[in-house]
Design an enzyme around this catalytic site. Structure first.
Site, PDB file in Angstrom:
ATOM      1  N   GLU A 169       0.942  -1.197   0.197  1.00  0.00           N
ATOM      2  CA  GLU A 169      -0.167   0.129  -0.058  1.00  0.00           C
ATOM      3  C   GLU A 169       0.832   1.397  -0.069  1.00  0.00           C
ATOM      4  O   GLU A 169       0.786   1.929   0.875  1.00  0.00           O
ATOM      5  CB  GLU A 169      -0.913   0.169   0.985  1.00  0.00           C
ATOM      6  CG  GLU A 169      -2.061  -0.932   1.053  1.00  0.00           C
ATOM      7  CD  GLU A 169      -3.192  -0.722   2.053  1.00  0.00           C
ATOM      8  OE1 GLU A 169      -2.714  -0.255   3.239  1.00  0.00           O
ATOM      9  OE2 GLU A 169      -4.259  -1.420   1.742  1.00  0.00           O
TER      10      GLU A 169
ATOM     11  N   GLU B 109      -6.589  -7.857  -0.302  1.00  0.00           N
ATOM     12  CA  GLU B 109      -6.915  -8.230   1.090  1.00  0.00           C
ATOM     13  C   GLU B 109      -8.346  -7.813   1.168  1.00  0.00           C
ATOM     14  O   GLU B 109      -9.098  -6.806   0.575  1.00  0.00           O
ATOM     15  CB  GLU B 109      -6.226  -7.176   1.893  1.00  0.00           C
ATOM     16  CG  GLU B 109      -4.838  -7.059   1.769  1.00  0.00           C
ATOM     17  CD  GLU B 109      -4.113  -6.220   2.813  1.00  0.00           C
ATOM     18  OE1 GLU B 109      -4.736  -5.474   3.356  1.00  0.00           O
ATOM     19  OE2 GLU B 109      -2.784  -5.859   2.469  1.00  0.00           O
TER      20      GLU B 109
END
Ligand code: GAL
Length: 645
Positions: A142, A313
């Protein structure tokens, strides 16, 4: 091969690993993503490596039949590295260094950090790059999370000055481009340029935009550095990065170009708390999420990945990081999984295998209850999807959607730097346009500025202040109807008002010229009537039109609100829901698109010859005839999905 899980062997006793791997297979999972935060466990001191545990973890997963996706560990450099090179730390906008003790404590501007990253990525890639269980890589984790794209320290200043020298060559050109004659801001050397923070009043917007471009470019270059190393040591494996939701801090399109596939982290309920919904709307979706939040990102990242994406995710229950973290309604984990697949995801990987019992994320659900070997509700729903998937068989390829939405990251920066109205929020505007298209039952591809628009019946450009030559050329060449929203073409590359006035490069195409703009505070609005009716809220433009422009709707006080010249339409305001829906319905009819208007809580998506219906609401929904039912029922239950072929 469509489900996976994020697993942290370093956080659990080694004696559990084999059983964990066995139960992953039993559930029906194929992939385990591991290792992205494990640096301190395999290099506890500089040059002292302990690979043994990771060797055994990967072997154990592989022996059980799991395929491994390995993350590079650069989101969490260990303490010794930070102590050795404190210059790798990022700085906040107040000029204070941000410290060790969580994650992402680095700036992309530090050359030392690049060197250390390259070193550890190469070690990891050389060691595991050819492992038979390893199928792919995730770079870092991320990028930009926790506000880490823009860093405001000495390393950033040095990097920025270097970047400016390359871009402008001379300070005369820089002064000219930035309009530095204003307020006596001229500089005589590149060393005199300061970062655009800590100024008395607002900094020059042109400098802020350049600083953003500089930092954004560094993210892409840093990622490319990692990809090149991985590919060298690990032929035949793919590389991805896991992007985030509602995140515009760097331009994702160039990253997508050097990845094999994009992936993103889907936390639909957490995002409800973050999105600027009004309170009643937020309450409505608090336990299911809004029905366009996850799909918007699926469509975006399918675009970023040039057709290929994963959910790396997937929220499996309550998260820990939003202001409130409700338990999803029963059925939602299953629904979100199917929905990702309906939008073309190759794999949905849950975060995480087991709820942690220590440290920052102990309140975040997993597929197993905290510290146990017992399925959570999310685990049971994943189990159900795995069975249903096995029954349905391989999913068909995605077809091109009928609608394209052009998504421009610089538009997010420009409107943040110069909002002009306190509630002019690019993400919100774009999301509402997407929502309106999907309420008509339309599928949407999200594409980059300059991408070919051939074959789309309708092209939506909610807001694009800077229209590059490439973007303008694509609009000109579009064969479908193009709808431009407010502020499009209102700035040049250097953040100036174009000579011919907005919409600058698309003025001729659209036949309009903007002479004034008005930002409307919450109690101001203006009625719009004509072929599309509703109200302008938040933002309203005053436009002149050329003689051959068709005026489709007018503002109450006079002036055109919605125009069309050939296939190029212009909407001169931020439309309320009624006006937006009416505008898109009108244009969809003009473009001869087949619409299926759906209630607020229902969405349809198509993947090849399959049609999916999702019910986010409290009431059952009786679907129209959509083919032969292959999953679920004709009456779609709340928090459920039905599929037709
Ligand atoms: C993501 C992140 C994970 C974990 C998760 C919790 O943003 O990649 O490491 O923190 O959120 O929801």
């Amino acid at each position: 091969m469509t489900l996976g899980v994020c697993y942290y062997p370093e956080q659990w006793p080694e004696a559990w690993w084999a059983d964990d791997a066995r139960r992953m297979r039993e559930l029906g999972l194929t992939y385990a993503r591991i290792g992205e935060f494990a640096w301190s466990r395999y290099e506890p001191k500089r040059g002292q490596f302990d690979w043994g545990w990771l060797d055994r973890a990967i072997d154990t997963l592989g022996r059980a039949g799991m395929k491994v996706v390995l993350g590079t560990p650069t989101a969490t450099p260990p303490k010794w590295l930070v102590d050795e090179f404190p210059e790798i730390l990022p700085y906040d906008a107040n000029g204070r260094p941000r410290g060790f003790g969580s994650r992402r404590h680095t700036t992309f501007s530090s050359e030392v950090w690049w060197r250390e990253s390259a070193r550890i990525v190469a070690m990891l890639a050389a060691r595991y790059g050819q492992h038979p269980a390893l199928v792919g890589w995730q770079t870092d984790n991320e990028y930009g999370c926790h506000d880490t794209v823009l860093s405001w320290g000495p390393e950033d200043l040095k990097g920025f000055q270097r970047w400016l020298r390359t871009r402008y060559q001379t300070t005369d050109q820089l002064n000219e481009a930035w309009g530095n004659a204003f307020w006596s801001m001229d500089v005589q050397s590149f060393e005199e340029v300061a970062l655009p923070n800590l100024t008395v009043t607002e900094a020059n917007p042109a400098v802020r935009l350049d600083f953003w471009r500089f930092q954004s470019g560094q993210v892409a270059a840093y990622d490319k550095m990692q990809c090149d190393i991985l590919r060298k040591h690990s032929p035949g494996r793919w590389v991805t990065h896991n992007f985030m939701g509602f995140f515009n801090e760097f331009d994702h399109w160039p990253l997508g170009d050097h990845l094999d596939l994009a992936s993103w982290d889907s936390y639909p309920i957490g995002f409800v708390e973050r999105f600027p919904f009004a309170e009643d709307e937020r309450a409505r979706w608090a336990e299911t999420s809004h029905p366009d939040i996850a799909p918007f990102h699926h469509d975006l990242y399918r675009g970023v990945g040039n057709g290929r994406f994963w959910v790396m995710e997937q929220q499996p229950g309550p998260v820990n990081w939003a202001p409130w973290n409700p338990v999803p309604k029963p059925g939602m984990v299953r629904l979100w999984t199917w929905e990702a697949l309906a939008h073309g995801a190759e794999t949905v990987s849950y975060f995480r295998w087991r709820q942690a019992v220590t440290a920052q994320e102990q309140m975040h659900a997993g597929l197993n209850l905290p510290g146990t070997h017992e399925w959570s509700v999310g685990g049971e729903e994943a189990w159900q999807v795995a069975r249903e998937l096995a029954k349905l068989g391989p999913l068909p390829k995605m077809a091109k959607a009928s609608v394209a939405l052009v998504y421009d990251y610089e538009a997010a920066w420009i409107t943040r730097i110069q909002p002009q109205g306190a509630d002019f929020n690019f993400s919100e505007l774009t999301f509402r346009w997407y929502e309106a298209a999907r309420r008509l039952g339309l599928d949407v591809d999200i594409v980059r500025p300059g991408a070919s628009l051939a074959g789309y019946g309708l092209v939506l450009v909610p807001c694009m202040p800077y229209v590059s030559d490439a973007a303008a050329a694509a609009f000109r060449a579009a064969d479908g109807l193009v709808l431009f929203g407010p502020r499009t073409g209102s700035k040049t590359r250097n953040f100036a008002i174009p000579h011919n006035l907005p919409p600058g490069p698309i003025a001729e195409l659209t036949g309009v010229r903007v002479t004034q703009v008005s930002s409307l505070r919450p109690n101001l609005s203006e009625a719009v009537s004509g072929s599309a009716k509703g109200h302008a809220i938040r933002w309203r433009e005053y436009i002149d039109v050329l003689a051959d422009v068709l005026i489709l709707a007018m503002f109450e006080k006079g002036n055109p609100a919605l125009t069309r010249r050939g296939n190029q339409a212009y909407l001169a305001c931020w439309p309320d829901e009624a006006l937006l829906t009416a505008t898109l319905s009108l244009l969809a009819i003009t473009a001869k698109l087949k619409t299926v208007p759906v209630p607020a809580a229902i969405r349809l998506s198509r993947r090849g010859d399959l049609t999916f219906a999702f019910n986010y609401g409290n009431d059952p929904w009786t679907a129209p005839k959509l083919g032969t039912l292959v999953l679920g029922a004709q009456i779609v239950a709340p928090q459920s999905v039905s599929v037709w072929r």
